[in-house]
Scaffold this motif. Structure first.
Motif, PDB file in Angstrom:
ATOM      1  N   THR A  12      53.861  37.723  26.544  1.00 45.64           N
ATOM      2  CA  THR A  12      54.256  38.042  27.911  1.00 45.64           C
ATOM      3  C   THR A  12      54.787  39.466  28.012  1.00 45.64           C
ATOM      4  O   THR A  12      55.484  39.952  27.135  1.00 45.64           O
ATOM      5  CB  THR A  12      55.340  37.073  28.399  1.00 45.64           C
ATOM      6  N   ASN A  30      47.285  40.886  32.553  1.00 49.14           N
ATOM      7  CA  ASN A  30      47.893  39.684  33.100  1.00 49.14           C
ATOM      8  C   ASN A  30      47.682  38.408  32.287  1.00 49.14           C
ATOM      9  O   ASN A  30      48.318  37.391  32.571  1.00 49.14           O
ATOM     10  CB  ASN A  30      47.358  39.435  34.518  1.00 49.14           C
ATOM     11  N   LEU A  31      46.785  38.433  31.333  1.00 47.57           N
ATOM     12  CA  LEU A  31      46.462  37.193  30.631  1.00 47.57           C
ATOM     13  C   LEU A  31      46.651  37.291  29.122  1.00 47.57           C
ATOM     14  O   LEU A  31      45.885  36.733  28.353  1.00 47.57           O
ATOM     15  CB  LEU A  31      45.015  36.778  30.942  1.00 47.57           C
ATOM     16  N   HIS A  54      50.315  25.922  28.367  1.00 45.23           N
ATOM     17  CA  HIS A  54      50.407  27.289  28.880  1.00 45.23           C
ATOM     18  C   HIS A  54      49.099  28.041  28.625  1.00 45.23           C
ATOM     19  O   HIS A  54      48.619  28.781  29.497  1.00 45.23           O
ATOM     20  CB  HIS A  54      51.577  28.009  28.209  1.00 45.23           C
ATOM     21  N   ARG A  55      48.534  27.855  27.456  1.00 47.19           N
ATOM     22  CA  ARG A  55      47.253  28.506  27.141  1.00 47.19           C
ATOM     23  C   ARG A  55      46.158  28.039  28.102  1.00 47.19           C
ATOM     24  O   ARG A  55      45.347  28.835  28.573  1.00 47.19           O
ATOM     25  CB  ARG A  55      46.847  28.204  25.695  1.00 47.19           C
ATOM     26  N   LEU A 107      42.341  32.945  24.481  1.00 45.62           N
ATOM     27  CA  LEU A 107      43.512  32.232  25.009  1.00 45.62           C
ATOM     28  C   LEU A 107      43.676  30.845  24.394  1.00 45.62           C
ATOM     29  O   LEU A 107      44.793  30.425  24.074  1.00 45.62           O
ATOM     30  CB  LEU A 107      43.399  32.114  26.531  1.00 45.62           C
ATOM     31  N   MET A 117      50.566  30.197  37.491  1.00 48.99           N
ATOM     32  CA  MET A 117      51.288  30.326  36.230  1.00 48.99           C
ATOM     33  C   MET A 117      52.378  29.267  36.056  1.00 48.99           C
ATOM     34  O   MET A 117      53.072  29.236  35.042  1.00 48.99           O
ATOM     35  CB  MET A 117      51.904  31.721  36.130  1.00 48.99           C
ATOM     36  N   ALA A 136      52.741  40.866  33.539  1.00 51.15           N
ATOM     37  CA  ALA A 136      52.186  39.531  33.747  1.00 51.15           C
ATOM     38  C   ALA A 136      52.296  39.073  35.196  1.00 51.15           C
ATOM     39  O   ALA A 136      51.599  38.153  35.613  1.00 51.15           O
ATOM     40  CB  ALA A 136      52.898  38.533  32.831  1.00 51.15           C
ATOM     41  N   LEU A 172      46.546  29.670  31.448  1.00 51.52           N
ATOM     42  CA  LEU A 172      46.048  31.049  31.419  1.00 51.52           C
ATOM     43  C   LEU A 172      44.520  31.077  31.462  1.00 51.52           C
ATOM     44  O   LEU A 172      43.926  31.941  32.117  1.00 51.52           O
ATOM     45  CB  LEU A 172      46.552  31.771  30.162  1.00 51.52           C
TER      46      LEU A 172
END
Length: 255
Positions: free
Chosen positions: A104, A99-100, A182-183, A253, A160, A108, A186
C-alpha cells in the motif's frame, strides 16, 4: 464342310471362355504407363477434402488492412486515432502501477472520485493524502472541509472495502491486511479498470467512424470501407493489449 464349321465354332467358344484379361491392361491408355508390370495393380487415386476444422480456421481468418495515413488525411487522421487509443492503454498501465500494488502507498486512493455540489473531483485534489503506516492512510481535508462527508462516502462505496474514521476534517483510512480476500478485491478492481479502458477504446473507435461517415460524400465506398476496417483493426489490437495487461496484473495480485 460341316466338320470345318464345327471346328471354327469350337475355337470361337474356347476364346470367349478364356480368362479375363489382367486388370492392368484395362487401364485407360493415358494411365497405362503407370502399370509397368502385369502383376502390379493400378494405383488408387484419392481426392482429399477439407476437414471441418480447417474450414472453420479459414473462415475465421480475415485479411489485415494497412492504409497509408497520408493518403486519407483529408478524411481522418489515423495517427490521432492511434494516439488516443495508445493513451487509454498507458492510462491503464499507470492505474495498475499506482493503485493496485500489494504494498500500500498513498497513491492507492488517487483513483477515488468524490462527488460534491460543485462537481466530481479526484480525492487527491480535495485533500492531502499521506501514509502514516503500512496499515493507515490519512486524508487531510483542511483545504476543503465542506467535502469531508462526500469524501468519506466515496471511500466507503469504493471497491476497496474501506472503513474510514473521521475526526473533524481528518479522515483516517485503515488499510486491510494483505489477505487472500484483499488480493481478490484488488483483482476485481483491476477488472473494472480494464473494462473502463475497453469502453474508452470503443468510444475512440465510434467517434472515428462517425467522423468518417460525415465526410464520406465525394469519397469512394472502397476507401470508406478500408478506413473503417483499419480503425476496427486498431481497436481490436489495443483491446487485446488491455486483456494482456489484465492477465499479467491478475496473476501478480493473486500470486
Amino acid at each position: 464342310m460341316a466338320c470345318s464349321r464345327l471346328g471354327l465354332l469350337r475355337s470361337v467358344l474356347s476364346f470367349t471362355r478364356s480368362p479375363l484379361l489382367p486388370a492392368c491392361t484395362r487401364v485407360p491408355p493415358l494411365l497405362q504407363h503407370r502399370c509397368p508390370h502385369p502383376d502390379v495393380p493400378p494405383p488408387c487415386y484419392a481426392r482429399y477434402y477439407a476437414t471441418k476444422k480447417s474450414k472453420a480456421k479459414a473462415k475465421g481468418q480475415t485479411g489485415k488492412v494497412s492504409i497509408n495515413a497520408a493518403l486519407v488525411e483529408d478524411i481522418i487522421s489515423l495517427e490521432e486515432v492511434k494516439e488516443d487509443m495508445a493513451t487509454v492503454l498507458e492510462t491503464l498501465k499507470d492505474d495498475f502501477s499506482r493503485n493496485l500494488g500489494i504494498r500500500t502507498s498513498a497513491g492507492a486512493l488517487d483513483h477515488i472520485t468524490v462527488t460534491t455540489k460543485d462537481g466530481k473531483f479526484p480525492l487527491n485534489q480535495l485533500g492531502q493524502i499521506s501514509m502514516k503506516s503500512p496499515q493507515l492512510i490519512v486524508v487531510n481535508m483542511t483545504s476543503y472541509p465542506e467535502a469531508t462527508a462526500a469524501a468519506v462516502r466515496s471511500l466507503q462505496e469504493s471497491s476497496m472495502k474501506l472503513n474510514p474514521e473521521v475526526e473533524g476534517s481528518i479522515i483516517r483510512v485503515p488499510i486491510p491486511k494483505v489477505t487472500r480476500e484483499h488480493r481478490e478485491n484488488l483483482a476485481k478492481l483491476a477488472k473494472q479498470f480494464s473494462n473502463k479502458a475497453k469502453e474508452s477504446v470503443r468510444r475512440v473507435r465510434t467517434n472515428a467512424l462517425t467522423h468518417v461517415k460525415k465526410v464520406k460524400e465525394g469519397v469512394s465506398e472502397d476507401t470508406i470501407r478500408l478506413i473503417e476496417k483499419q480503425v476496427q483493426q486498431m481497436a481490436d489490437s489495443y483491446t487485446a493489449d488491455i486483456d494482456k495487461q489484465l492477465a499479467t496484473k491478475t496473476k501478480e495480485l493473486l500470486g
